[in-house]
Design an enzyme around this catalytic site. Structure first.
Site, short mmCIF file in Angstrom:
data_model
loop_
_atom_site.label_atom_id
_atom_site.label_comp_id
_atom_site.label_asym_id
_atom_site.label_seq_id
_atom_site.Cartn_x
_atom_site.Cartn_y
_atom_site.Cartn_z
N HIS A 281 0.92 -1.09 0.37
CA HIS A 281 0.38 -0.09 -0.29
C HIS A 281 0.31 1.56 0.45
O HIS A 281 0.37 2.56 0.01
CB HIS A 281 -1.08 -0.02 0.74
CG HIS A 281 -0.59 0.32 2.41
ND1 HIS A 281 -0.18 -0.92 3.42
CD2 HIS A 281 -0.53 1.61 2.81
CE1 HIS A 281 0.56 0.00 4.79
NE2 HIS A 281 0.40 1.13 4.34
N ASP B 165 -0.18 -7.61 1.92
CA ASP B 165 0.49 -6.08 1.97
C ASP B 165 2.17 -6.26 1.58
O ASP B 165 2.52 -5.65 2.57
CB ASP B 165 -0.11 -5.34 2.89
CG ASP B 165 -0.10 -3.91 2.86
OD1 ASP B 165 0.48 -3.26 1.76
OD2 ASP B 165 0.04 -3.17 3.93
N GLN C 38 4.04 3.92 16.67
CA GLN C 38 5.85 4.72 16.71
C GLN C 38 6.26 3.96 15.61
O GLN C 38 7.78 4.36 15.24
CB GLN C 38 6.44 4.54 17.94
CG GLN C 38 5.28 4.52 19.07
CD GLN C 38 6.50 4.79 20.33
OE1 GLN C 38 6.89 4.14 20.44
NE2 GLN C 38 6.28 5.79 21.51
N GLY C 39 5.49 3.07 14.78
CA GLY C 39 6.95 2.85 13.03
C GLY C 39 5.70 3.44 12.40
O GLY C 39 4.91 4.77 11.83
N ASP C 40 6.48 3.49 11.13
CA ASP C 40 5.47 3.64 10.29
C ASP C 40 4.76 2.27 9.05
O ASP C 40 5.96 1.41 9.10
CB ASP C 40 6.85 4.30 9.16
CG ASP C 40 6.36 5.20 9.46
OD1 ASP C 40 7.28 6.52 8.92
OD2 ASP C 40 6.38 6.21 10.12
N SER C 41 3.35 2.61 9.13
CA SER C 41 3.51 1.62 7.58
C SER C 41 4.42 0.97 6.60
O SER C 41 5.48 2.25 6.88
CB SER C 41 2.20 2.40 6.41
OG SER C 41 1.00 2.51 7.11
#
Ligand code: NAG
Ligand code: NAG
Length: 300
Positions: free
Chosen positions: A95, A144, A236-239
């Site tokens: 995504h 994903d 606190q992380g990102d996609s």
């Protein structure tokens, strides 16, 4: 109502992505890799954690601890994370690729404070090409995962190095994973300027299906992690950023495997809604085909 919510940066992402932008998915055949690839591990093993402390401007940071982490910017705005697996390939979430115009994407490596453009170890690249998994479904977020090949290889060293892909079917249930990124520090909060990491316990899919998600939302290609009481999550992380698991190699060195990709969750760190990650081990063939197995750096 049940719905999926793109982790973290969705509001930022949704407002900056071109609505009409669509990307055709091409699966590169293995033979295409024989020519034109410039991958080279420069003698480095994968997944070795860096120095864990370094004093910068008087405050302690972990600048080179996770040197495979990359920040993806769309028209100058942070929108996703990714993990370096060779000197020119990254693994991220589908995504983060799907319907994104790669001409507007820039990827930053060797950074700790993403606002600090003069950091010594920093390298920036554009996307040469990228491939979302052909089975990615926006409705379910199944499959994903995707691969990015950079416009130009990186110079590997202390600040920029690849992580390992997992060898095969590890059983991580009940153990902790590390998730890191520059994502929001709370559901409605702002992005973090500096790289943050959290430890989250990994649960079985059977357990995850007893949480507040509908059981059918959690497929075999996903892995869940988080605390029952919420509070700490991949917010606190990102996609697209890495879910990491630390092991030891033959030489007794700490070595890190990329076992998951930050994918989705309802809200961030809400009680009863663990973070949901793409289960990397299920995509071993896809990844090795897109990247070229010979580009992956050795474990030992
Ligand atoms: C990050 O770098 C920017 C630009 O140099 C600086 O203004 C900011 O204070 C730094 N942030 C942190 C948390 O160190
Ligand atoms: C994914 O991996 C898990 C754990 O090894 C396995 O149980 C499952 O069958 C795999 N799913 C698919 C679709 O390959």
């Amino acid at each position: 109502m049940w719905y999926l919510m793109m982790l973290l940066l969705c509001p930022a992402l949704c407002s900056t992505l071109p609505q009409d932008g669509s990307l055709s998915i091409t699966v590169r055949k293995r033979n295409d890799l024989a020519t034109g690839s410039s991958c080279n591990c420069q003698g480095l093993k994968c997944g070795l954690v860096g120095r864990t402390n370094r004093v910068v401007g008087g405050s302690e940071t972990t600048l080179t601890e996770l040197p495979w982490i990359a920040a993806m910017f769309y028209k100058g705005k942070l929108y996703c994370g990714a993990a370096l697996v060779s000197n020119e390939h990254l693994v991220t979430a589908a995504h983060c690729i799907n319907r994104v115009d790669k001409r507007h994407v820039e990827i930053v490596f060797g950074s700790h404070n993403i606002s600090d453009v003069v950091e010594a170890g920093r390298q920036t690249r554009r996307v040469g090409d990228w491939w979302a998994h052909p089975g990615f479904q926006r409705r379910s977020f199944n499959n994903d995962i995707g691969v990015i090949r950079l416009s130009e290889p990186l110079v590997l060293g202390t600040d920029v190095r690849p992580v390992c892909l997992p060898e095969s079917g590890g059983d991580y249930v009940g153990q902790h994973a590390i998730v890191a990124g520059w994502g929001r520090v709370s559901e409605k909060g702002r992005n973090s300027e500096v790289l943050r990491k959290v430890r989250v316990p990994i649960m079985s899919n059977d357990e995850c299906k007893t949480k507040k998600y509908r059981p059918s939302e959690i497929t075999d290609n996903m892995v869940c992690a988080g605390y029952d009481q919420g509070k700490i999550d991949a917010c606190q992380g990102d996609s697209g950023g890495p879910m990491m698991f630390e092991t030891k190699n033959n030489a007794g060195q700490r070595q890190v495997d990329l076992i998951g990709v930050v994918s989705w969750g309802q809200g961030c760190a809400r009680p009863g809604y663990p973070g949901v990650y793409t289960r990397v081990e299920n995509f071993s063939n896809f990844l090795r085909q897109q990247i070229g197995a010979s580009c992956l750096c050795p474990r030992n």
